[in-house]
Scaffold this motif. Structure first.
Motif, short mmCIF file in Angstrom:
data_model
loop_
_atom_site.label_atom_id
_atom_site.label_comp_id
_atom_site.label_asym_id
_atom_site.label_seq_id
_atom_site.Cartn_x
_atom_site.Cartn_y
_atom_site.Cartn_z
N GLU A 180 0.85 -1.19 0.00
CA GLU A 180 0.00 0.00 0.00
C GLU A 180 0.89 1.24 0.00
O GLU A 180 1.80 1.36 0.81
N GLY A 181 0.62 2.15 -0.95
CA GLY A 181 1.41 3.37 -1.06
C GLY A 181 2.28 3.33 -2.30
O GLY A 181 1.85 2.91 -3.38
N VAL A 182 3.53 3.78 -2.16
CA VAL A 182 4.51 3.75 -3.25
C VAL A 182 5.52 2.67 -2.91
O VAL A 182 6.34 2.82 -2.01
N SER A 226 -2.13 -4.99 -4.13
CA SER A 226 -1.45 -3.70 -4.09
C SER A 226 -2.47 -2.59 -4.23
O SER A 226 -3.47 -2.74 -4.94
N ASN A 227 -2.21 -1.48 -3.57
CA ASN A 227 -3.08 -0.32 -3.60
C ASN A 227 -2.19 0.91 -3.61
O ASN A 227 -1.53 1.21 -2.62
N GLY A 228 -2.15 1.59 -4.75
CA GLY A 228 -1.27 2.75 -4.88
C GLY A 228 -0.43 2.62 -6.13
O GLY A 228 -0.92 2.28 -7.21
N MET A 229 0.90 2.86 -5.99
CA MET A 229 1.82 2.77 -7.11
C MET A 229 2.86 1.71 -6.80
O MET A 229 3.68 1.86 -5.90
N THR A 230 2.81 0.60 -7.55
CA THR A 230 3.68 -0.54 -7.28
C THR A 230 4.49 -0.88 -8.52
O THR A 230 3.95 -0.94 -9.62
N GLY A 282 -4.92 1.21 -8.59
CA GLY A 282 -3.93 2.26 -8.77
C GLY A 282 -3.09 1.98 -10.00
O GLY A 282 -3.60 1.75 -11.08
#
Length: 229
Positions: free
Chosen positions: A28-30, A44-48, A64
């Protein structure tokens, strides 16, 4: 019952980790993984970004932006947002809302895609449903039941316009082959099926059909032929 000693991987915020074998991966996040990931569940949630391929044996869920510098393999995939796969994609069940780019073949059993996509190879599966909200292209499409329709002005329009500033809602493929084929806003050189429905906005060079062929007045088919099944 399967017994595993694989560790879990969790990142929240901004972080990175090594690739490898895990049981559950939750990002979660970057986030960035420095090598390929082999796991049972990947979310995943965000930028992976994964500097390698992803194998999620049970399921993969992403919201994301997910970039995978390799292939992706899973049983069940649920994706929302932007997906880039620098290799082939394999999934039994595949559901996506957003924009997808695959630099290889995309092989599924059942696909439901809404948005835009670019597949460098073939898009194949038993049931393929594509709701167009942006440009879509593939080298070829092959399946038992293939449906390509214009989705109208849906909620994904703003996302796709931010990724592809100038675009036209259309599917482009050199070849489309299946048993039951229903197309809208599609440009292709060759379409072959048992039952073929060519809807509005289509531009097809050649159609071969076994049983039924329906052509919308707002579609263009240059050559058509009934063939033996």
């Amino acid at each position: 019952m399967r017994v595993t000693s694989r560790p879990d991987l969790e990142i929240a915020g901004i972080g990175s980790a090594a690739g490898g074998q895990y049981h559950s991966v939750k990002l979660e996040g970057v986030c960035k993984a420095g090598d390929a990931i082999d796991c049972f569940v990947f979310t995943s949630n965000g930028m992976t970004t994964v500097d390698g391929g992803i194998r999620a044996e049970e399921r993969l869920e992403a919201a994301g932006k997910l970039t995978c510098h390799g292939g992706l393999q899973t049983r069940k995939a649920q994706l929302e947002g932007q997906l880039t796969i620098n290799g082939p994609l394999q999934a039994d069940q595949f559901v996506m809302n957003g924009y997808m780019k695959v630099r290889g073949n995309c092989e599924t059993q059942e696909s439901k895609v809404r948005g835009a996509l670019s597949v460098a190879g073939w898009l194949t599966g038993d049931q393929l449903e594509i709701m167009l909200e942006g440009p879509c292209d593939a080298e070829g499409i092959k399946g038992r039941q293939i449906t390509v329709k214009h989705a109208g002005k849906g909620g994904l329009r703003r996302l796709i316009e931010s990724i592809i500033p100038v675009w036209h809602v259309q599917m482009k493929a050199r070849t489309i082959e299946g048993e039951i084929i229903e197309l809208e806003e599609t440009m292709a050189e060759f379409v072959r099926g048992n039952t073929v429905i060519i809807g509005p906005g289509c531009d097809i060079d050649r159609v071969e059909y076994v049983t039924d062929l329906v052509i919308h007045p707002q579609a263009q088919v240059r050559w058509r032929q009934q063939i033996q099944g």
